[in-house]
Design an enzyme around this catalytic site. Structure first.
Site, PDB file in Angstrom:
ATOM      1  N   THR A  12       0.832  -1.202   0.000  1.00 48.56           N
ATOM      2  CA  THR A  12       0.000   0.000   0.000  1.00 48.56           C
ATOM      3  C   THR A  12       0.867   1.251   0.000  1.00 48.56           C
ATOM      4  O   THR A  12       1.979   1.248   0.524  1.00 48.56           O
ATOM      5  CB  THR A  12      -0.942   0.045   1.226  1.00 48.56           C
ATOM      6  N   LYS A  17      -4.066   3.550   5.951  1.00 53.03           N
ATOM      7  CA  LYS A  17      -4.273   2.105   5.891  1.00 53.03           C
ATOM      8  C   LYS A  17      -3.097   1.367   6.542  1.00 53.03           C
ATOM      9  O   LYS A  17      -3.272   0.434   7.314  1.00 53.03           O
ATOM     10  CB  LYS A  17      -4.291   1.749   4.399  1.00 53.03           C
ATOM     11  N   ASP A  73      -7.625  -4.068  -0.538  1.00 51.97           N
ATOM     12  CA  ASP A  73      -8.351  -3.174  -1.435  1.00 51.97           C
ATOM     13  C   ASP A  73      -9.700  -2.937  -0.788  1.00 51.97           C
ATOM     14  O   ASP A  73     -10.371  -3.867  -0.342  1.00 51.97           O
ATOM     15  CB  ASP A  73      -8.517  -3.757  -2.842  1.00 51.97           C
TER      16      ASP A  73
HETATM   17  P1  ITT Z   1      -3.372   1.523  -1.904  1.00 55.78           P
HETATM   18  O1  ITT Z   1      -4.074   1.023  -3.143  1.00 55.78           O
HETATM   19  O2  ITT Z   1      -1.988   1.997  -2.167  1.00 55.78           O
HETATM   20  O3  ITT Z   1      -3.482   0.556  -0.766  1.00 55.78           O
HETATM   21  P2  ITT Z   1      -5.550   3.415  -1.878  1.00 55.78           P
HETATM   22  O4  ITT Z   1      -5.968   4.518  -0.966  1.00 55.78           O
HETATM   23  O5  ITT Z   1      -5.509   3.721  -3.354  1.00 55.78           O
HETATM   24  O6  ITT Z   1      -4.137   2.862  -1.393  1.00 55.78           O
HETATM   25  P3  ITT Z   1      -7.707   1.575  -2.353  1.00 55.78           P
HETATM   26  O7  ITT Z   1      -7.486   1.529  -3.828  1.00 55.78           O
HETATM   27  O8  ITT Z   1      -8.023   0.297  -1.635  1.00 55.78           O
HETATM   28  O9  ITT Z   1      -6.457   2.171  -1.598  1.00 55.78           O
HETATM   29  O10 ITT Z   1      -8.852   2.636  -2.090  1.00 55.78           O
HETATM   30  C1  ITT Z   1      -9.422   2.689  -0.842  1.00 55.78           C
HETATM   31  C2  ITT Z   1     -10.133   4.024  -0.689  1.00 55.78           C
HETATM   32  O11 ITT Z   1     -11.391   3.768  -0.020  1.00 55.78           O
HETATM   33  C3  ITT Z   1      -9.345   4.931   0.232  1.00 55.78           C
HETATM   34  O12 ITT Z   1      -8.447   5.757  -0.490  1.00 55.78           O
HETATM   35  C4  ITT Z   1     -10.447   5.707   0.922  1.00 55.78           C
HETATM   36  O13 ITT Z   1     -10.875   6.758   0.087  1.00 55.78           O
HETATM   37  C5  ITT Z   1     -11.566   4.671   1.036  1.00 55.78           C
HETATM   38  N1  ITT Z   1     -11.445   3.924   2.292  1.00 55.78           N
HETATM   39  C6  ITT Z   1     -11.063   2.622   2.446  1.00 55.78           C
HETATM   40  N2  ITT Z   1     -11.016   2.291   3.748  1.00 55.78           N
HETATM   41  C7  ITT Z   1     -11.361   3.398   4.423  1.00 55.78           C
HETATM   42  C8  ITT Z   1     -11.466   3.694   5.807  1.00 55.78           C
HETATM   43  O14 ITT Z   1     -11.172   2.815   6.739  1.00 55.78           O
HETATM   44  N3  ITT Z   1     -11.870   4.923   6.147  1.00 55.78           N
HETATM   45  C9  ITT Z   1     -12.157   5.849   5.215  1.00 55.78           C
HETATM   46  N4  ITT Z   1     -12.043   5.668   3.900  1.00 55.78           N
HETATM   47  C10 ITT Z   1     -11.647   4.439   3.500  1.00 55.78           C
END
Ligand code: ITT
Length: 207
Positions: A12, A17, A73
């Site tokens: 990530t 996260k 994800d």
């Molecule tokens: P990586 O792919 O590098 O892990 P990313 O932020 O792009 O980072 P994702 O593609 O999984 O990760 O997108 C997840 C998005 O969903 C994240 O950027 C937030 O906008 C939202 N999200 C996921 N979990 C969350 C949480 O616990 N609280 C708030 N928003 C969350």
């Protein structure tokens, strides 16, 4: 994972996260290293599902480091928006969108909408190597509602507008341990740890 494995790369680039996963995996005896510390070039996320995207990220990190990898994800699913922003949650307001821009777009899309039910979904995966044909997969869901405005300063992403009705607070108003005990990520990572432990003890679905 065999018993000698002590280092796992976390696929990530999201620091919020990463912090939560390190907290959730504390006490497992494994060292979680963020992929950027190992020079991993992130992959594109082209999958149609959370699991497909998580596997894409984990295999990419394993391939570039030679280490076992974990990826998460996740995203927000809003029923009144037909499931959006879904797998595109991080990029909802554009490819380089900030959390504030994504939140503003979401609040605009729900302006005047009475039905505000939503849930977070997390798929967490573990691959032993890039070609692993039997990855460990765990998922979690956190149900709530989208509030009319942002509240709180903790967490990340959509937390300031994700209201947990049972606790009467948004994700950004929860303590870290409250969020970890309720969240989609907390459920998925705890399950993944159980699968990893079962494998280490010889009762898991080993290759
Ligand atoms: P990586 O792919 O590098 O892990 P990313 O932020 O792009 O980072 P994702 O593609 O999984 O990760 O997108 C997840 C998005 O969903 C994240 O950027 C937030 O906008 C939202 N999200 C996921 N979990 C969350 C949480 O616990 N609280 C708030 N928003 C969350």
């Amino acid at each position: 994972m065999n018993k000698a494995t002590r280092q796992i790369v976390m696929a990530t680039g999201n620091s919020g996260k990463m912090r939560e996963i390190v907290e959730l995996m504390a006490g497992t005896g494994v060292e979680i290293v963020a992929q950027n510390r190992l020079g991993v070039i992130p992959t594109e996320e082209t999958g149609a599902t959370f699991v497909a995207n998580a596997l894409q990220k984990a295999r990419n990190a394993a391939k570039q480091t030679g280490l076992p990898a974990i990826a998460d994800d996740s995203g927000l699913i809003v029923a009144a928006l037909g499931g959006d922003p879904g797998v595109r949650s991080a990029r909802y307001a554009g490819p380089q969108a900030t959390d504030a821009e994504n939140i503003n777009k979401l609040l605009d899309a729900l302006h005047g909408v009475a039905s505000r039910g939503a849930h977070f979904h997390c798929a967490a995966v573990f691959v032993r190597d890039a070609a692993d044909e039997h990855p460990l997969v765990a998922e979690g869901i956190w149900r709530g509602e989208i509030s009319a405005a942002s509240h709180g300063s903790g967490g990340f992403g959509y937390d300031p507008v994700f209201f947990d009705p049972e606790l009467g607070k948004t994700g950004a108003e929860l303590t870290r341990s409250e969020k970890n005990s309720r969240s989609h990520r907390g459920q998925a990572i705890r399950d993944l740890c159980r699968l990893l432990l079962a494998e280490c003890n010889g009762s898991g679905a080993a290759r």
